[in-house]
Design an enzyme around this catalytic site. Sequence first.
Site, PDB file in Angstrom:
ATOM      1  N   TYR A  60       0.855  -1.188   0.000  1.00  0.00           N
ATOM      2  CA  TYR A  60       0.000   0.000   0.000  1.00  0.00           C
ATOM      3  C   TYR A  60       0.891   1.239   0.000  1.00  0.00           C
ATOM      4  O   TYR A  60       1.467   1.612   1.019  1.00  0.00           O
ATOM      5  CB  TYR A  60      -0.932   0.021   1.217  1.00  0.00           C
ATOM      6  N   HIS A 127       0.229 -12.042   1.267  1.00  0.00           N
ATOM      7  CA  HIS A 127      -0.826 -11.261   0.611  1.00  0.00           C
ATOM      8  C   HIS A 127      -1.430 -12.001  -0.588  1.00  0.00           C
ATOM      9  O   HIS A 127      -2.639 -11.930  -0.826  1.00  0.00           O
ATOM     10  CB  HIS A 127      -0.231  -9.920   0.168  1.00  0.00           C
ATOM     11  N   PHE A 212     -19.444   0.459  -3.082  1.00  0.00           N
ATOM     12  CA  PHE A 212     -20.684   0.560  -3.865  1.00  0.00           C
ATOM     13  C   PHE A 212     -21.914   0.311  -2.995  1.00  0.00           C
ATOM     14  O   PHE A 212     -22.954   0.952  -3.170  1.00  0.00           O
ATOM     15  CB  PHE A 212     -20.666  -0.422  -5.040  1.00  0.00           C
ATOM     16  N   SER A 215     -22.437   3.704  -1.086  1.00  0.00           N
ATOM     17  CA  SER A 215     -22.696   4.953  -1.820  1.00  0.00           C
ATOM     18  C   SER A 215     -23.490   4.778  -3.110  1.00  0.00           C
ATOM     19  O   SER A 215     -24.023   5.748  -3.640  1.00  0.00           O
ATOM     20  CB  SER A 215     -21.365   5.639  -2.156  1.00  0.00           C
TER      21      SER A 215
END
Length: 340
Positions: A60, A127, A212, A215
């Site tokens: 990240y 990961h 999604f 919002s």
Amino acid sequence: MATVGRIKLGSQGLEVSAQGLGCMGMSAYYGPPKPEADMIALIHHAINSGVTFLDTSDVYGPFTNEILIGKALEGGMRERVQLATKFGISFPDGKMDVRGDPPYVRAACEASLKRLQVDCIDLYYQHRIDTRVPIEVTMGELKKLVEEGKIKYIGLSEACASTIRRAHAVHPLTAVQLEWSLWTREVEEEIVPTCRELGIGIVTYSPLGRGFLSSGPKLAENLSDNDNRKTLPRFQPENVEHNKIVFERVSEMAARKGCTPAQLALAWVHHQGNDVCPIPGTTKIENFNQNIGALSVKLTPEEMSELESIASAAKGERTWVNRTNWKYSETPALSSWKAE
């Protein structure tokens, strides 16, 4: 404000807040990095609210999100949190590379410890699975890191059922991280039952459908050019038009329940069991407060079924490629792998 309880994750003794905080979007992938001071204030607010399970990764940024969390945990905050980070993904030359060879595992862990400014990582995940290296080899190095006190617990992210079994046979896994939400259900077939059989905790990322389900279509319309969601199939105009109907139906049910669509979608994940910890991400304190409000939303079996039937109508693949990440080919046999 809702009370955030605690749950046991896995069978090795890790206890975390019943809801975690995904920190990725503060630094990467979902538009430009957010102001550092604001993100540190958000992390402190989360910890003071009882959300003490923080999730990050070395990819990240890369690296900047771990540095941010390291700064946020200065001054006595470290003792109050359960810190999870990940290794295994990098983007040399702009293409994704996945690694699980022992020297890489060790170097990645040492670098994360330094960036996070900690002596020990509570939960360390691979990961993505490196199909060139047998999972037994990767887990062997992670086991050494546990024995050396550099990590406490081991996890895998986006692994298939047989890889989970093979890894767990080397050293007990504490958690498997996976995408699980009202409109991403593939894990229920094999992965979740395997985790439960073996006593492995389940950590769910993107429990709000990458935003999604909180919002709706307006999110897709307002994404910045450097927001990775712009490329995802479900956020393409032809699918957004269809998925808008799904969001509207979830919203109608939320109105009947007296909660927001986000709280309803998140409550559905919480109702999957006390071995499941969702880690919704946010960069706004008001959205964080709304997310922990989901812990107070109670759903009947009938409401759960109604929600599932609504969301199963969603259109578009969940990720960039036309397959699910749980259908990785198996890693090669142990005897065929040689360290360089």
